[in-house]
Scaffold this motif. Sequence first.
Motif, PDB file in Angstrom:
ATOM      1  N   LYS A  97     -24.969  -7.379  36.693  1.00 20.16           N
ATOM      2  CA  LYS A  97     -23.982  -6.748  35.825  1.00 20.16           C
ATOM      3  C   LYS A  97     -24.629  -5.461  35.324  1.00 20.16           C
ATOM      4  O   LYS A  97     -25.736  -5.485  34.783  1.00 20.16           O
ATOM      5  N   ALA A  98     -23.947  -4.341  35.526  1.00 13.82           N
ATOM      6  CA  ALA A  98     -24.408  -3.054  35.017  1.00 13.82           C
ATOM      7  C   ALA A  98     -23.341  -2.530  34.073  1.00 13.82           C
ATOM      8  O   ALA A  98     -22.195  -2.321  34.477  1.00 13.82           O
ATOM      9  N   GLU A  99     -23.719  -2.384  32.818  1.00 19.46           N
ATOM     10  CA  GLU A  99     -22.781  -1.893  31.817  1.00 19.46           C
ATOM     11  C   GLU A  99     -23.447  -0.731  31.100  1.00 19.46           C
ATOM     12  O   GLU A  99     -24.519  -0.910  30.499  1.00 19.46           O
ATOM     13  N   ASN A 100     -22.818   0.447  31.178  1.00 21.07           N
ATOM     14  CA  ASN A 100     -23.457   1.680  30.732  1.00 21.07           C
ATOM     15  C   ASN A 100     -24.771   1.800  31.492  1.00 21.07           C
ATOM     16  O   ASN A 100     -24.764   1.819  32.699  1.00 21.07           O
ATOM     17  N   ASP A 140     -27.315  -0.477  30.830  1.00 18.58           N
ATOM     18  CA  ASP A 140     -27.941  -1.795  30.682  1.00 18.58           C
ATOM     19  C   ASP A 140     -27.649  -2.618  31.932  1.00 18.58           C
ATOM     20  O   ASP A 140     -26.556  -2.541  32.490  1.00 18.58           O
ATOM     21  N   THR A 141     -28.628  -3.403  32.362  1.00 22.23           N
ATOM     22  CA  THR A 141     -28.408  -4.270  33.526  1.00 22.23           C
ATOM     23  C   THR A 141     -28.882  -5.690  33.237  1.00 22.23           C
ATOM     24  O   THR A 141     -29.853  -5.914  32.517  1.00 22.23           O
ATOM     25  N   TRP A 197     -32.862  -9.219  31.861  1.00 17.98           N
ATOM     26  CA  TRP A 197     -31.928  -8.422  31.067  1.00 17.98           C
ATOM     27  C   TRP A 197     -32.685  -7.166  30.674  1.00 17.98           C
ATOM     28  O   TRP A 197     -33.737  -7.243  30.034  1.00 17.98           O
ATOM     29  N   GLU A 257     -19.350 -13.787  29.784  1.00 16.48           N
ATOM     30  CA  GLU A 257     -20.187 -12.800  30.467  1.00 16.48           C
ATOM     31  C   GLU A 257     -20.076 -13.043  31.971  1.00 16.48           C
ATOM     32  O   GLU A 257     -20.264 -14.164  32.444  1.00 16.48           O
TER      33      GLU A 257
END
Length: 165
Positions: free
Chosen positions: A57-60, A62-63, A81, A157
Amino acid sequence: MKKIIPVLMSSGLVLIMLSCKQDKKAGQQTAITKDTLNIRTEKVSVSALKGDYCFMKAENKDTTSVHLTISGDQVKGEMTWQPWEKDGAAGTLSGKLISDNEMEVLYDYTIEGSKQTETKIMKIDQDKLYLKVGELTDPKNNGNLVYKDPSKASYSEVLNSVSCK
């Protein structure tokens, strides 16, 4: 005519023998008895989940990444994380399947130089990994986090499947 009968009988036996092949997808096996042809259906109880699975998961910037290896009902893996420009958490996962696609694992990780453990409930559905998120507590005050009330936690999530390297 006498030559055709043995050929027809041989052809018939070959067809019957070929029909005895097991159909692994349907879980059916054809068996020949002395007088009849019987079909047996066998249900496979082994989970469909087995092998290696990788999710991210890549958000902005952050991975979160998870690698799982499932063998029988045993689950092992790693989880990382990594928030942007901050210390993250990295560690191992170990646990077991609790249903066909759901697992409970212990996440043993290091965060900001400290060791910690956390119970995690996850499930794989098609090409996604769902992580159960809920209020955590440390009832023994020893760094072992558990869900305060697992029934109030939700699969909020979501990580997408990626190729394992």
